[in-house]
Design a protein around this motif. Structure first.
Motif, PDB file in Angstrom:
ATOM      1  N   LEU A  17     -11.851 -59.637  51.313  1.00 56.10           N
ATOM      2  CA  LEU A  17     -11.175 -60.279  52.431  1.00 56.10           C
ATOM      3  C   LEU A  17     -11.582 -61.742  52.534  1.00 56.10           C
ATOM      4  O   LEU A  17     -10.726 -62.636  52.675  1.00 56.10           O
ATOM      5  N   ARG A  18     -12.854 -62.023  52.438  1.00 55.60           N
ATOM      6  CA  ARG A  18     -13.331 -63.395  52.553  1.00 55.60           C
ATOM      7  C   ARG A  18     -12.817 -64.251  51.406  1.00 55.60           C
ATOM      8  O   ARG A  18     -12.466 -65.430  51.604  1.00 55.60           O
ATOM      9  N   ALA A  19     -12.732 -63.688  50.220  1.00 54.27           N
ATOM     10  CA  ALA A  19     -12.211 -64.436  49.070  1.00 54.27           C
ATOM     11  C   ALA A  19     -10.734 -64.754  49.266  1.00 54.27           C
ATOM     12  O   ALA A  19     -10.285 -65.885  48.998  1.00 54.27           O
ATOM     13  N   ASN A  20      -9.961 -63.772  49.736  1.00 52.15           N
ATOM     14  CA  ASN A  20      -8.533 -63.997  49.991  1.00 52.15           C
ATOM     15  C   ASN A  20      -8.327 -65.094  51.027  1.00 52.15           C
ATOM     16  O   ASN A  20      -7.488 -65.984  50.869  1.00 52.15           O
ATOM     17  N   LEU A  21      -9.086 -65.013  52.121  1.00 51.65           N
ATOM     18  CA  LEU A  21      -8.937 -65.989  53.202  1.00 51.65           C
ATOM     19  C   LEU A  21      -9.373 -67.387  52.761  1.00 51.65           C
ATOM     20  O   LEU A  21      -8.701 -68.376  53.075  1.00 51.65           O
ATOM     21  N   ARG A  22     -10.477 -67.454  52.052  1.00 52.67           N
ATOM     22  CA  ARG A  22     -10.978 -68.762  51.610  1.00 52.67           C
ATOM     23  C   ARG A  22      -9.960 -69.454  50.696  1.00 52.67           C
ATOM     24  O   ARG A  22      -9.650 -70.634  50.871  1.00 52.67           O
ATOM     25  N   HIS A  23      -9.428 -68.711  49.744  1.00 51.53           N
ATOM     26  CA  HIS A  23      -8.457 -69.293  48.807  1.00 51.53           C
ATOM     27  C   HIS A  23      -7.201 -69.751  49.555  1.00 51.53           C
ATOM     28  O   HIS A  23      -6.722 -70.878  49.361  1.00 51.53           O
ATOM     29  N   ALA A  24      -6.668 -68.902  50.416  1.00 55.70           N
ATOM     30  CA  ALA A  24      -5.408 -69.207  51.090  1.00 55.70           C
ATOM     31  C   ALA A  24      -5.558 -70.351  52.088  1.00 55.70           C
ATOM     32  O   ALA A  24      -4.747 -71.292  52.106  1.00 55.70           O
ATOM     33  N   THR A  25      -6.573 -70.297  52.941  1.00 52.13           N
ATOM     34  CA  THR A  25      -6.713 -71.333  53.966  1.00 52.13           C
ATOM     35  C   THR A  25      -7.027 -72.690  53.365  1.00 52.13           C
ATOM     36  O   THR A  25      -6.507 -73.716  53.833  1.00 52.13           O
ATOM     37  N   HIS A  26      -7.845 -72.737  52.326  1.00 50.20           N
ATOM     38  CA  HIS A  26      -8.173 -74.023  51.703  1.00 50.20           C
ATOM     39  C   HIS A  26      -6.941 -74.619  51.023  1.00 50.20           C
ATOM     40  O   HIS A  26      -6.749 -75.844  51.043  1.00 50.20           O
ATOM     41  N   THR A  27      -6.118 -73.761  50.421  1.00 45.55           N
ATOM     42  CA  THR A  27      -4.896 -74.245  49.778  1.00 45.55           C
ATOM     43  C   THR A  27      -3.940 -74.827  50.808  1.00 45.55           C
ATOM     44  O   THR A  27      -3.394 -75.921  50.634  1.00 45.55           O
ATOM     45  N   ILE A  28      -3.730 -74.092  51.909  1.00 47.75           N
ATOM     46  CA  ILE A  28      -2.789 -74.537  52.928  1.00 47.75           C
ATOM     47  C   ILE A  28      -3.273 -75.820  53.594  1.00 47.75           C
ATOM     48  O   ILE A  28      -2.497 -76.757  53.821  1.00 47.75           O
ATOM     49  N   ARG A  29      -4.567 -75.898  53.903  1.00 46.89           N
ATOM     50  CA  ARG A  29      -5.063 -77.083  54.613  1.00 46.89           C
ATOM     51  C   ARG A  29      -4.959 -78.341  53.738  1.00 46.89           C
ATOM     52  O   ARG A  29      -4.670 -79.424  54.244  1.00 46.89           O
ATOM     53  N   ALA A  30      -5.170 -78.188  52.433  1.00 47.73           N
ATOM     54  CA  ALA A  30      -5.062 -79.345  51.539  1.00 47.73           C
ATOM     55  C   ALA A  30      -3.620 -79.841  51.467  1.00 47.73           C
ATOM     56  O   ALA A  30      -3.356 -81.061  51.505  1.00 47.73           O
ATOM     57  N   LYS A  31      -2.668 -78.926  51.370  1.00 44.75           N
ATOM     58  CA  LYS A  31      -1.259 -79.319  51.329  1.00 44.75           C
ATOM     59  C   LYS A  31      -0.826 -79.961  52.644  1.00 44.75           C
ATOM     60  O   LYS A  31      -0.074 -80.930  52.656  1.00 44.75           O
ATOM     61  N   ARG A  32      -1.303 -79.398  53.768  1.00 49.51           N
ATOM     62  CA  ARG A  32      -0.954 -79.968  55.070  1.00 49.51           C
ATOM     63  C   ARG A  32      -1.464 -81.400  55.193  1.00 49.51           C
ATOM     64  O   ARG A  32      -0.746 -82.286  55.673  1.00 49.51           O
ATOM     65  N   ALA A  33      -2.696 -81.619  54.778  1.00 55.84           N
ATOM     66  CA  ALA A  33      -3.280 -82.956  54.883  1.00 55.84           C
ATOM     67  C   ALA A  33      -2.453 -83.969  54.099  1.00 55.84           C
ATOM     68  O   ALA A  33      -2.222 -85.100  54.570  1.00 55.84           O
ATOM     69  N   ALA A  34      -1.981 -83.574  52.924  1.00 54.62           N
ATOM     70  CA  ALA A  34      -1.164 -84.479  52.109  1.00 54.62           C
ATOM     71  C   ALA A  34       0.179 -84.757  52.781  1.00 54.62           C
ATOM     72  O   ALA A  34       0.668 -85.895  52.776  1.00 54.62           O
ATOM     73  N   ALA A  35       0.787 -83.727  53.370  1.00 57.90           N
ATOM     74  CA  ALA A  35       2.092 -83.899  54.019  1.00 57.90           C
ATOM     75  C   ALA A  35       1.992 -84.782  55.258  1.00 57.90           C
ATOM     76  O   ALA A  35       2.861 -85.623  55.511  1.00 57.90           O
ATOM     77  N   VAL A  36       0.933 -84.602  56.025  1.00 57.14           N
ATOM     78  CA  VAL A  36       0.735 -85.406  57.235  1.00 57.14           C
ATOM     79  C   VAL A  36       0.452 -86.861  56.876  1.00 57.14           C
ATOM     80  O   VAL A  36       0.904 -87.792  57.556  1.00 57.14           O
ATOM     81  N   ALA A  37      -0.289 -87.077  55.789  1.00 61.35           N
ATOM     82  CA  ALA A  37      -0.654 -88.439  55.382  1.00 61.35           C
ATOM     83  C   ALA A  37       0.552 -89.288  55.005  1.00 61.35           C
ATOM     84  O   ALA A  37       0.466 -90.523  54.973  1.00 61.35           O
TER      85      ALA A  37
END
Length: 473
Positions: A17-37
């Protein structure tokens, strides 16, 4: 559901569970940061979104009446639901009136909040989720764990196993040689859902926004399932929280920039569907809007807590939260997980239960959630405010209350305080690094601060004596 500490104690031990969450949340947050920038005016958009929400909440009575008038004038029907039980009753009766026993659903946080699927099932009505992630959750007899990606806690292999084992129970078996390739999984879901789209006479949706000036509802989504549900069935029932209203179409423009970049990291949503009442020969013949309160009016009355009603359900706060990343969404015991759930759920449901009283404490108060919120909800401020309410009502943790009472008594008795300080000084000589008893959990993940060589009281007495008798300070 157990209180958050008990639920999190179990979920944090699940390595997959922790591996799934870590991979997914880190991926989404990185893409969001790029889109907002990409947007130089993002801070101004954020301020505009917050100001529009606050203005609407101050005049909510006016805009809801205006919305009702617009929906009714366009041929729709408006129903007011004070709580979950009333909303479920209204929807159940509306479906029964059509004579149908099946409905298709667009992903909806409001219907999860009120437990609509269970209420329909009790009335002999089958509800089919059409969002891919919601379908995974439903087929797996599971619960959503994320606002944007309800099946974020599942990986591709788990999804394949769920499809293989359960799709045949819902009318169409998955291919025998189904792999965990995303394209194959999506195709299996598409074939599974297609017949339900074509057969369904009734659909149930939520809405991301409601435009008061025209009585228009808006759904944004990425898969096209929403468009199918909103256009093909003969009857459409939308269950929407009263805080989702915006005054004008011009206001909507602000949120249609904020939401996609904060949620899916897209410049705009692939599907933005709007409908105003009913239209001859186009879309559903009958439209019903159920306006849901369910604790929102009480939340609005709280000057600090009301800012939670600004939420546009983007899930950005979940993707940066260290607590959510480790504990997962199920630990929150609510349809709304993560930081926003920690402040919204206790206000909607109250803090009488142990589960809801524990949620404001499910945070490190690091402030990352506030930094990414597209409508500037100061989640840490509301968390602290709700913690005060929990303590005032006596609904807090028993051990914590006992410690605070003991601390208050010691601070009111100087001799007891002095004795406690001297006792603590012994810990310096013993070089304690772990606390016993209830404190063991705190020091299991951090070092105990070093005890000073002397207390402030002793230092003050010593230096004052030196000054009085001519010594150096």
């Amino acid at each position: 559901m157990p209180a958050f500490p008990a639920a999190a104690a179990v979920s944090t031990q699940d390595a997959r569970l922790r591996a799934n969450l870590r991979h997914a949340t880190h991926t989404i947050r990185a893409k969001r940061a790029a889109a907002v920038a990409e947007l130089a005016d993002w801070p101004a958009l954020r301020e505009s979104g917050a100001a529009l929400k606050d203005h609407t909440m101050r005049h909510l009575d006016h805009y809801l009446v205006q919305l009702e008038e617009g929906v009714t004038a366009a041929g729709g029907h408006v129903h007011w639901a004070a709580d979950a039980a009333e909303a479920n009753r209204i929807v159940t009766e509306l479906v029964r009136a059509t004579g149908e026993t099946e409905v298709v659903k667009v992903k909806s946080m409001a219907t999860q909040e009120i437990g609509l699927n269970d209420a329909l099932a009790a009335a002999g009505i089958s509800a089919y989720e059409t969002d891919l992630a919601e379908l995974i959750v439903q087929l797996g007899d599971d619960r959503p764990s994320h606002i944007l990606v309800p099946a974020i806690h599942r990986n591709r292999s788990e999804i394949r196993d769920i499809f293989t084992a359960r799709m045949q129970d819902w009318g169409r078996a998955a291919p025998h040689n189904l792999t965990d390739d995303p394209a194959e999984l999506a195709e299996a879901a598409r074939l599974h859902l297609r017949e339900k789209f074509l057969r369904a006479k009734v659909a149930i949706s939520g809405a991301n926004f409601m435009v008061a000036e025209t009585g228009t509802l808006v759904v944004v989504e990425s898969e096209g399932n929403g468009r199918m549900c909103l256009t093909l069935p003969e009857t459409l029932i939308s269950v929407v929280g009263i805080e989702k209203v915006v005054p004008t179409w011009q206001d909507l423009e602000v949120f249609l920039q904020l939401l996609p970049r904060s949620s899916t990291a897209e410049r705009m949503n692939p599907y933005t569907s709007t409908w105003t009442g009913t239209t001859d020969a186009d879309g559903p013949r009958s439209f019903h809007l159920v306006l849901l309160d369910n604790g929102r009016t009480d939340t609005l009355a709280d000057r600090v807590g009301r800012q939670a009603l600004r939420c546009i359900r983007c899930s950005a706060c979940l993707n940066v939260c260290p607590v959510y990343e480790r504990a997962g969404g199920h630990a929150y015991g609510s349809a709304y997980p993560g930081p926003i759930g920690a402040i919204l759920t206790p206000q909607l449901r109250g803090i009488a239960s142990e589960v809801d009283a524990s949620l404001p404490f499910a945070s490190t108060l690091c402030g990352a959630c506030y930094e990414v919120c597209p409508v500037a909800i100061d989640i840490p401020e509301v968390l602290v405010h709700l913690r005060e309410r929990v303590v005032e009502t006596g609904a807090g943790h028993t051990i914590e209350r006992s410690i605070m009472r003991a601390t208050r008594w010691i601070l009111d008795h100087p001799r007891a305080l002095r004795a406690g300080q001297r006792l603590t000084a012994l810990g310096r000589r013993l070089r304690l690094r772990r606390l016993p008893g209830p404190g063991r959990a705190w020091t299991a993940t951090r070092d105990l601060p070093a005890v000073p060589a002397e207390s402030f009281r002793d230092w003050w007495r010593r230096t004052e004596n030196q000054r009085t008798h001519g010594g150096t300070r």
